[in-house]
Design a protein around this motif. Structure first.
Motif, PDB file in Angstrom:
ATOM      1  N   CYS A  60       0.836  -1.204   0.000  1.00 48.04           N
ATOM      2  CA  CYS A  60       0.000   0.000   0.000  1.00 48.04           C
ATOM      3  C   CYS A  60       0.877   1.261   0.000  1.00 48.04           C
ATOM      4  N   SER A  63       1.889   1.789  -3.451  1.00 49.56           N
ATOM      5  CA  SER A  63       0.736   2.235  -4.236  1.00 49.56           C
ATOM      6  C   SER A  63       0.407   3.703  -3.972  1.00 49.56           C
ATOM      7  N   PHE A  64       0.466   4.119  -2.707  1.00 51.67           N
ATOM      8  CA  PHE A  64       0.184   5.516  -2.349  1.00 51.67           C
ATOM      9  C   PHE A  64       1.139   6.457  -3.071  1.00 51.67           C
ATOM     10  N   PRO A  68      -0.820   8.569  -6.389  1.00 49.57           N
ATOM     11  CA  PRO A  68      -1.437   9.348  -5.304  1.00 49.57           C
ATOM     12  C   PRO A  68      -2.861   9.815  -5.600  1.00 49.57           C
ATOM     13  N   LYS A  74      -5.085   2.428  -4.332  1.00 45.38           N
ATOM     14  CA  LYS A  74      -4.435   2.483  -3.020  1.00 45.38           C
ATOM     15  C   LYS A  74      -4.819   1.300  -2.134  1.00 45.38           C
ATOM     16  N   ARG A 121      -6.891   2.806   6.237  1.00 50.82           N
ATOM     17  CA  ARG A 121      -7.851   3.732   5.633  1.00 50.82           C
ATOM     18  C   ARG A 121      -8.583   4.545   6.699  1.00 50.82           C
TER      19      ARG A 121
END
Length: 123
Positions: A60, A63-64, A68, A74, A121
């Motif tokens: 993650c 991915s972030f 973005p 994400k 999250r």
């Protein structure tokens, strides 16, 4: 441009950490299970839950920093990647006579990833 380069460099760090973590998982899967895993009920599943939860956070993080602007990538992409790695890990264990493919291990893998991603999250 400097901000994008910074994100890209940080993504590369997360990718390298993810690859290292996956390598450790597969090295561990090639060994006989630790004796304590059979002595303490549920410890094996808790270990799968934790280890794959950490992997989900690492993926993650990559991915972030790579995407973005995309909320879907994400969380869904890391979950799919970790699920795929979990399946590969369980299949790899079939090649070790002291290990076996266990569906409940895979459930713990995906569950750990999902819970860790939900916690990320939320916070």
């Amino acid at each position: 441009m400097a901000h994008f380069e910074s994100n890209r460099n940080l993504a590369m760090v997360f990718i390298a950490l993810s690859i290292a973590w996956i390598a450790i998982l597969f090295i561990e899967s090639s060994q006989p299970p630790a004796a304590i895993m059979g002595e303490v009920s549920g410890l094996d599943k808790a270990a799968h839950f934790l280890v794959f939860g950490v992997l989900a956070l690492l993926v993650c993080g990559a991915s972030f920093n790579l995407y973005p602007e995309s909320a879907m990538s994400k969380f869904l992409t890391p979950l799919l990647i970790v699920t795929f790695i979990g399946i590969l890990d369980e299949l790899y264990q079939l090649s070790n006579p002291t290990r076996a493919f266990e569906l409940w291990d895979l459930v713990a893998d995906v569950g750990g990833a999902a819970v860790f991603l939900c916690l990320l999250r939320t916070f």
